[in-house]
Scaffold this active site. Sequence first.
Site, PDB file in Angstrom:
ATOM      1  N   GLY A 179      -5.919  -4.683  -2.649  1.00 38.02           N
ATOM      2  CA  GLY A 179      -4.905  -4.423  -3.659  1.00 38.02           C
ATOM      3  C   GLY A 179      -4.200  -3.108  -3.430  1.00 38.02           C
ATOM      4  N   ASP A 200     -10.062 -10.228   9.984  1.00 37.26           N
ATOM      5  CA  ASP A 200     -10.019  -9.006   9.177  1.00 37.26           C
ATOM      6  C   ASP A 200     -11.401  -8.360   9.095  1.00 37.26           C
ATOM      7  OD1 ASP A 200      -8.502  -7.354   6.903  1.00 37.26           O
ATOM      8  OD2 ASP A 200     -10.440  -7.949   6.087  1.00 37.26           O
ATOM      9  N   GLU A 202     -10.330   6.056   5.937  1.00 29.44           N
ATOM     10  CA  GLU A 202     -11.264   5.531   4.935  1.00 29.44           C
ATOM     11  C   GLU A 202     -10.795   4.196   4.364  1.00 29.44           C
ATOM     12  OE1 GLU A 202     -14.455   5.075   3.468  1.00 29.44           O
ATOM     13  OE2 GLU A 202     -14.423   7.265   3.529  1.00 29.44           O
ATOM     14  N   GLY A 260     -11.587  -0.766   1.117  1.00 28.54           N
ATOM     15  CA  GLY A 260     -10.843  -0.365  -0.064  1.00 28.54           C
ATOM     16  C   GLY A 260     -11.318   0.941  -0.664  1.00 28.54           C
ATOM     17  N   VAL A 286       0.828  -1.207   0.000  1.00 29.96           N
ATOM     18  CA  VAL A 286       0.000   0.000   0.000  1.00 29.96           C
ATOM     19  C   VAL A 286       0.861   1.254   0.000  1.00 29.96           C
ATOM     20  CG1 VAL A 286      -1.805   1.280   1.219  1.00 29.96           C
ATOM     21  CG2 VAL A 286      -1.880  -1.215   1.160  1.00 29.96           C
ATOM     22  N   LYS A 300     -13.096  -4.709  10.745  1.00 25.85           N
ATOM     23  CA  LYS A 300     -13.773  -3.732   9.882  1.00 25.85           C
ATOM     24  C   LYS A 300     -15.206  -3.461  10.336  1.00 25.85           C
ATOM     25  CE  LYS A 300     -11.010  -4.954   5.806  1.00 25.85           C
ATOM     26  NZ  LYS A 300     -11.001  -5.680   4.518  1.00 25.85           N
ATOM     27  N   VAL A 345     -11.500   0.093   5.869  1.00 20.55           N
ATOM     28  CA  VAL A 345     -12.700  -0.734   5.917  1.00 20.55           C
ATOM     29  C   VAL A 345     -13.022  -1.474   4.625  1.00 20.55           C
ATOM     30  CG1 VAL A 345     -15.196  -0.739   6.274  1.00 20.55           C
ATOM     31  CG2 VAL A 345     -13.729   0.612   7.764  1.00 20.55           C
TER      32      VAL A 345
END
Length: 325
Positions: A306, A205, A133, A138, A14, A209, A136
Amino acid sequence: MKTVKIALLGLGTVGSGVKNILEEKKDQLSQKLFEKTGEKKVIEIKKILVRNTDKDYGVDKAILTDDYAQIINDPQIQIVVELIGGQEPASKYMEQAIEAGKHVVTANKMAIAMSGGSIEDKAREKGVSFMYEASVAGTIPVIRVIEDSLVANEIQKISGIINGTTNYILSKMMNENQSFESALKKAQELGFAEADPTSDVEGYDAMYKIAILSKLAFNIMPDLNDIKRTGIRGVSISDINKARENANTIKFIAQAEKCRDGVRVSVSPLEISKDHSLANVDGAMNAVYITCDNAGEIMLQGAGAGSRPTASAVVSDIFAIAEKL
Protein backbone atom coordinates in the site's frame (compact mmCIF):
# COMPACT_ATOMS: atom_id res chain seq x y z
CA MET A 1 18.07 25.99 9.44
CA LYS A 2 19.91 23.35 7.38
CA THR A 3 17.93 22.06 4.39
CA VAL A 4 18.38 18.44 3.29
CA LYS A 5 17.35 18.47 -0.35
CA ILE A 6 16.08 15.30 -1.99
CA ALA A 7 14.83 14.18 -5.39
CA LEU A 8 12.02 11.70 -5.98
CA LEU A 9 12.16 9.44 -9.03
CA GLY A 10 8.53 8.68 -9.78
CA LEU A 11 5.27 10.00 -8.42
CA GLY A 12 3.11 6.91 -8.55
CA THR A 13 1.46 5.13 -5.63
CA VAL A 14 4.50 5.04 -3.36
CA GLY A 15 6.06 8.26 -4.64
CA SER A 16 2.86 10.19 -3.91
CA GLY A 17 2.73 8.63 -0.47
CA VAL A 18 6.30 9.72 0.28
CA LYS A 19 5.60 13.26 -0.93
CA ASN A 20 2.45 13.50 1.19
CA ILE A 21 4.09 12.17 4.35
CA LEU A 22 7.08 14.51 3.98
CA GLU A 23 4.70 17.45 3.61
CA GLU A 24 2.32 16.43 6.39
CA LYS A 25 5.05 15.48 8.87
CA LYS A 26 7.54 18.22 7.94
CA ASP A 27 7.55 19.89 11.37
CA GLN A 28 7.50 16.58 13.23
CA LEU A 29 10.46 15.24 11.26
CA SER A 30 12.40 18.47 11.82
CA GLN A 31 11.71 18.29 15.54
CA LYS A 32 12.90 14.68 15.72
CA LEU A 33 16.04 15.56 13.75
CA PHE A 34 16.75 18.36 16.22
CA GLU A 35 16.24 16.01 19.18
CA LYS A 36 18.65 13.47 17.71
CA THR A 37 21.33 15.78 16.32
CA GLY A 38 20.97 19.12 18.08
CA GLU A 39 20.81 20.72 14.63
CA LYS A 40 17.84 22.43 13.02
CA LYS A 41 17.20 20.54 9.79
CA VAL A 42 14.34 20.35 7.34
CA ILE A 43 13.81 17.79 4.57
CA GLU A 44 12.77 19.37 1.28
CA ILE A 45 11.85 17.87 -2.10
CA LYS A 46 13.75 19.85 -4.73
CA LYS A 47 13.01 17.80 -7.84
CA ILE A 48 10.61 15.04 -8.91
CA LEU A 49 11.35 12.98 -12.02
CA VAL A 50 8.20 12.23 -14.04
CA ARG A 51 7.48 11.14 -17.60
CA ASN A 52 5.19 14.04 -18.48
CA THR A 53 5.85 17.44 -16.90
CA ASP A 54 2.63 18.82 -18.40
CA LYS A 55 0.45 16.46 -16.37
CA ASP A 56 -1.21 17.81 -13.24
CA TYR A 57 0.30 15.92 -10.29
CA GLY A 58 -1.03 18.34 -7.69
CA VAL A 59 2.45 19.75 -7.05
CA ASP A 60 4.35 22.87 -8.04
CA LYS A 61 5.34 22.25 -11.67
CA ALA A 62 8.63 24.05 -11.04
CA ILE A 63 9.94 21.00 -9.18
CA LEU A 64 8.95 18.53 -11.93
CA THR A 65 11.47 17.36 -14.51
CA ASP A 66 11.69 14.69 -17.19
CA ASP A 67 15.47 15.11 -17.44
CA TYR A 68 17.40 12.97 -14.95
CA ALA A 69 20.56 14.99 -15.66
CA GLN A 70 19.00 17.91 -13.81
CA ILE A 71 19.01 15.77 -10.68
CA ILE A 72 22.41 14.14 -11.13
CA ASN A 73 24.13 17.44 -11.88
CA ASP A 74 22.52 19.38 -9.03
CA PRO A 75 25.06 19.56 -6.16
CA GLN A 76 22.34 20.65 -3.72
CA ILE A 77 20.45 17.36 -4.03
CA GLN A 78 21.94 14.99 -1.47
CA ILE A 79 19.47 12.10 -1.51
CA VAL A 80 17.89 10.40 -4.53
CA VAL A 81 14.76 8.36 -3.77
CA GLU A 82 14.09 5.80 -6.53
CA LEU A 83 10.43 4.78 -6.70
CA ILE A 84 9.84 4.01 -10.38
CA GLY A 85 10.24 0.25 -9.94
CA GLY A 86 11.42 -2.43 -12.36
CA GLN A 87 15.02 -3.26 -13.20
CA GLU A 88 15.72 -0.60 -15.81
CA PRO A 89 16.16 2.31 -15.95
CA ALA A 90 15.93 2.17 -12.14
CA SER A 91 19.24 0.34 -11.66
CA LYS A 92 21.05 2.73 -14.02
CA TYR A 93 19.58 5.77 -12.26
CA MET A 94 20.64 4.50 -8.82
CA GLU A 95 24.16 3.70 -10.01
CA GLN A 96 24.47 7.15 -11.61
CA ALA A 97 23.30 8.81 -8.40
CA ILE A 98 25.86 6.87 -6.40
CA GLU A 99 28.61 7.77 -8.89
CA ALA A 100 27.62 11.42 -8.39
CA GLY A 101 28.15 11.02 -4.64
CA LYS A 102 24.48 11.07 -3.71
CA HIS A 103 22.82 8.86 -1.12
CA VAL A 104 20.12 6.53 -2.45
CA VAL A 105 16.87 5.24 -0.96
CA THR A 106 14.72 2.72 -2.84
CA ALA A 107 11.80 0.32 -2.46
CA ASN A 108 12.81 -1.62 -5.58
CA LYS A 109 13.26 -5.27 -4.64
CA MET A 110 13.66 -6.41 -8.26
CA ALA A 111 16.54 -4.06 -9.00
CA ILE A 112 18.32 -4.97 -5.76
CA ALA A 113 17.91 -8.74 -6.15
CA MET A 114 18.83 -8.79 -9.85
CA SER A 115 21.91 -6.63 -9.27
CA GLY A 116 23.45 -9.43 -7.22
CA GLY A 117 24.59 -6.91 -4.61
CA SER A 118 26.52 -4.71 -7.07
CA ILE A 119 24.56 -1.53 -6.31
CA GLU A 120 25.25 -1.86 -2.59
CA ASP A 121 28.93 -2.61 -3.30
CA LYS A 122 29.19 0.53 -5.44
CA ALA A 123 27.64 2.63 -2.69
CA ARG A 124 30.13 1.23 -0.19
CA GLU A 125 33.02 2.07 -2.51
CA LYS A 126 31.75 5.63 -2.97
CA GLY A 127 31.13 6.11 0.75
CA VAL A 128 27.43 6.91 0.37
CA SER A 129 24.34 5.34 1.93
CA PHE A 130 22.16 2.87 0.05
CA MET A 131 19.00 2.11 2.03
CA TYR A 132 16.10 -0.13 1.06
CA GLU A 133 13.98 -0.97 4.11
CA ALA A 134 10.77 -0.60 2.08
CA SER A 135 11.86 -3.21 -0.48
CA VAL A 136 11.14 -6.27 1.62
CA ALA A 137 8.13 -6.16 3.93
CA GLY A 138 6.46 -2.78 3.90
CA THR A 139 6.31 -1.27 7.38
CA ILE A 140 8.18 -4.14 9.06
CA PRO A 141 11.71 -2.90 9.95
CA VAL A 142 13.25 -6.32 9.29
CA ILE A 143 16.40 -4.95 7.63
CA ARG A 144 17.22 -2.76 10.63
CA VAL A 145 16.54 -5.66 12.99
CA ILE A 146 18.94 -7.93 11.07
CA GLU A 147 21.65 -5.29 10.63
CA ASP A 148 21.46 -3.70 14.08
CA SER A 149 19.41 -5.55 16.67
CA LEU A 150 20.74 -9.03 15.87
CA VAL A 151 24.44 -8.24 15.47
CA ALA A 152 25.28 -10.55 18.39
CA ASN A 153 23.50 -13.45 16.74
CA GLU A 154 24.07 -16.00 14.02
CA ILE A 155 20.88 -16.28 12.03
CA GLN A 156 19.97 -19.84 11.16
CA LYS A 157 16.72 -19.39 9.26
CA ILE A 158 14.39 -16.71 7.96
CA SER A 159 10.88 -17.60 6.89
CA GLY A 160 7.87 -15.45 6.33
CA ILE A 161 4.83 -14.19 4.54
CA ILE A 162 6.29 -11.34 2.52
CA ASN A 163 3.72 -10.84 -0.22
CA GLY A 164 0.44 -9.26 0.81
CA THR A 165 -1.42 -10.16 -2.38
CA THR A 166 -0.91 -13.91 -2.10
CA ASN A 167 -1.62 -13.87 1.63
CA TYR A 168 -4.90 -12.06 1.00
CA ILE A 169 -5.92 -14.57 -1.68
CA LEU A 170 -5.06 -17.64 0.42
CA SER A 171 -6.79 -16.11 3.45
CA LYS A 172 -9.98 -15.68 1.39
CA MET A 173 -9.70 -19.24 0.13
CA MET A 174 -9.06 -20.65 3.59
CA ASN A 175 -11.50 -18.57 5.63
CA GLU A 176 -14.34 -18.11 3.14
CA ASN A 177 -13.92 -21.14 0.88
CA GLN A 178 -13.50 -18.90 -2.18
CA SER A 179 -11.86 -20.18 -5.34
CA PHE A 180 -8.49 -18.80 -6.43
CA GLU A 181 -10.12 -16.88 -9.29
CA SER A 182 -12.76 -15.31 -7.03
CA ALA A 183 -10.22 -14.32 -4.35
CA LEU A 184 -7.88 -12.86 -6.98
CA LYS A 185 -10.69 -10.77 -8.48
CA LYS A 186 -11.53 -9.37 -5.03
CA ALA A 187 -7.86 -8.58 -4.40
CA GLN A 188 -7.74 -6.68 -7.69
CA GLU A 189 -10.90 -4.74 -6.83
CA LEU A 190 -9.35 -3.66 -3.52
CA GLY A 191 -6.05 -2.70 -5.11
CA PHE A 192 -4.07 -5.50 -3.44
CA ALA A 193 -3.35 -7.12 -6.81
CA GLU A 194 -2.30 -5.62 -10.13
CA ALA A 195 -4.28 -6.08 -13.35
CA ASP A 196 -1.46 -8.46 -14.30
CA PRO A 197 -0.86 -10.34 -11.02
CA THR A 198 1.92 -12.59 -12.38
CA SER A 199 4.75 -11.21 -10.24
CA ASP A 200 2.76 -11.84 -7.07
CA VAL A 201 0.89 -15.08 -7.70
CA GLU A 202 3.80 -16.79 -9.48
CA GLY A 203 6.16 -15.92 -6.62
CA TYR A 204 8.60 -13.54 -8.33
CA ASP A 205 7.94 -10.69 -5.89
CA ALA A 206 8.54 -12.91 -2.86
CA MET A 207 11.59 -14.44 -4.55
CA TYR A 208 13.27 -11.03 -4.92
CA LYS A 209 12.51 -10.21 -1.28
CA ILE A 210 13.83 -13.47 0.20
CA ALA A 211 16.98 -13.09 -1.93
CA ILE A 212 17.57 -9.70 -0.28
CA LEU A 213 16.95 -11.12 3.20
CA SER A 214 19.30 -14.02 2.44
CA LYS A 215 22.06 -11.58 1.51
CA LEU A 216 21.53 -9.64 4.74
CA ALA A 217 21.34 -12.68 6.99
CA PHE A 218 23.97 -14.93 5.43
CA ASN A 219 26.04 -12.54 3.29
CA ILE A 220 25.18 -14.61 0.23
CA MET A 221 23.11 -13.21 -2.63
CA PRO A 222 21.57 -16.36 -4.11
CA ASP A 223 21.38 -16.88 -7.84
CA LEU A 224 17.71 -16.25 -8.61
CA ASN A 225 17.74 -19.25 -10.95
CA ASP A 226 18.64 -21.48 -7.99
CA ILE A 227 15.69 -20.42 -5.85
CA LYS A 228 12.92 -23.01 -5.85
CA ARG A 229 9.81 -21.04 -6.75
CA THR A 230 6.23 -22.30 -6.90
CA GLY A 231 3.31 -19.89 -7.18
CA ILE A 232 -0.20 -20.19 -5.75
CA ARG A 233 -2.20 -20.64 -8.98
CA GLY A 234 -2.17 -24.37 -8.41
CA VAL A 235 -3.72 -24.19 -4.94
CA SER A 236 -7.24 -25.62 -5.22
CA ILE A 237 -10.26 -25.76 -2.96
CA SER A 238 -9.52 -29.47 -2.46
CA ASP A 239 -6.05 -28.53 -1.14
CA ILE A 240 -7.69 -26.02 1.20
CA ASN A 241 -10.18 -28.60 2.46
CA LYS A 242 -7.45 -31.18 3.01
CA ALA A 243 -5.43 -28.70 5.06
CA ARG A 244 -8.54 -27.82 7.07
CA GLU A 245 -9.21 -31.51 7.75
CA ASN A 246 -5.66 -31.82 9.08
CA ALA A 247 -6.24 -28.78 11.36
CA ASN A 248 -3.67 -26.93 9.24
CA THR A 249 -3.67 -23.93 6.95
CA ILE A 250 -1.94 -23.06 3.68
CA LYS A 251 0.38 -20.06 3.58
CA PHE A 252 2.69 -18.75 0.88
CA ILE A 253 6.06 -19.01 2.61
CA ALA A 254 9.43 -17.64 1.54
CA GLN A 255 12.37 -19.08 3.42
CA ALA A 256 16.15 -19.06 3.51
CA GLU A 257 17.96 -21.53 5.73
CA LYS A 258 21.64 -22.04 6.41
CA CYS A 259 22.77 -25.60 5.70
CA ARG A 260 26.03 -27.51 5.31
CA ASP A 261 26.42 -26.79 1.63
CA GLY A 262 25.36 -23.14 1.74
CA VAL A 263 21.94 -21.53 1.94
CA ARG A 264 18.72 -23.18 0.83
CA VAL A 265 16.17 -20.67 -0.49
CA SER A 266 12.61 -21.34 -1.61
CA VAL A 267 9.23 -19.73 -2.20
CA SER A 268 6.09 -21.88 -2.24
CA PRO A 269 2.64 -22.50 -0.71
CA LEU A 270 3.03 -24.73 2.33
CA GLU A 271 0.64 -26.51 4.65
CA ILE A 272 1.51 -25.44 8.18
CA SER A 273 0.05 -26.12 11.61
CA LYS A 274 -2.54 -23.66 12.86
CA ASP A 275 -0.42 -23.47 16.00
CA HIS A 276 2.44 -21.86 14.08
CA SER A 277 2.80 -18.11 14.60
CA LEU A 278 2.55 -17.47 10.85
CA ALA A 279 -0.76 -19.33 10.58
CA ASN A 280 -2.79 -16.44 11.99
CA VAL A 281 -1.28 -13.75 9.75
CA ASP A 282 -4.27 -13.03 7.53
CA GLY A 283 -5.32 -10.60 4.82
CA ALA A 284 -2.69 -8.40 3.21
CA MET A 285 -0.47 -8.48 6.28
CA ASN A 286 3.19 -9.57 6.20
CA ALA A 287 5.24 -11.34 8.85
CA VAL A 288 8.88 -12.38 9.10
CA TYR A 289 10.00 -15.20 11.41
CA ILE A 290 13.70 -15.25 12.33
CA THR A 291 15.51 -18.09 14.11
CA CYS A 292 18.94 -17.31 15.57
CA ASP A 293 21.33 -18.69 18.17
CA ASN A 294 21.18 -16.20 21.04
CA ALA A 295 17.91 -14.32 20.62
CA GLY A 296 16.02 -17.50 19.73
CA GLU A 297 12.87 -17.03 17.69
CA ILE A 298 11.52 -13.60 16.71
CA MET A 299 8.47 -12.69 14.65
CA LEU A 300 7.83 -9.26 13.17
CA GLN A 301 4.42 -8.42 11.73
CA GLY A 302 2.91 -5.44 9.95
CA ALA A 303 1.28 -4.02 6.85
CA GLY A 304 3.16 -5.25 3.81
CA ALA A 305 1.78 -3.19 0.96
CA GLY A 306 0.00 0.00 0.00
CA SER A 307 0.95 3.60 -0.55
CA ARG A 308 1.19 4.77 3.05
CA PRO A 309 2.79 1.70 4.67
CA THR A 310 5.51 1.45 2.01
CA ALA A 311 6.02 5.22 1.96
CA SER A 312 6.40 5.18 5.74
CA ALA A 313 9.38 2.84 5.42
CA VAL A 314 10.90 4.99 2.65
CA VAL A 315 10.60 8.14 4.78
CA SER A 316 12.25 6.28 7.66
CA ASP A 317 15.30 5.67 5.44
CA ILE A 318 15.34 9.29 4.27
CA PHE A 319 15.25 10.40 7.89
CA ALA A 320 18.11 8.06 8.85
CA ILE A 321 20.33 9.58 6.15
CA ALA A 322 19.27 13.16 6.96
CA GLU A 323 20.20 12.49 10.57
CA LYS A 324 23.81 11.82 9.56
CA LEU A 325 24.23 14.69 7.10
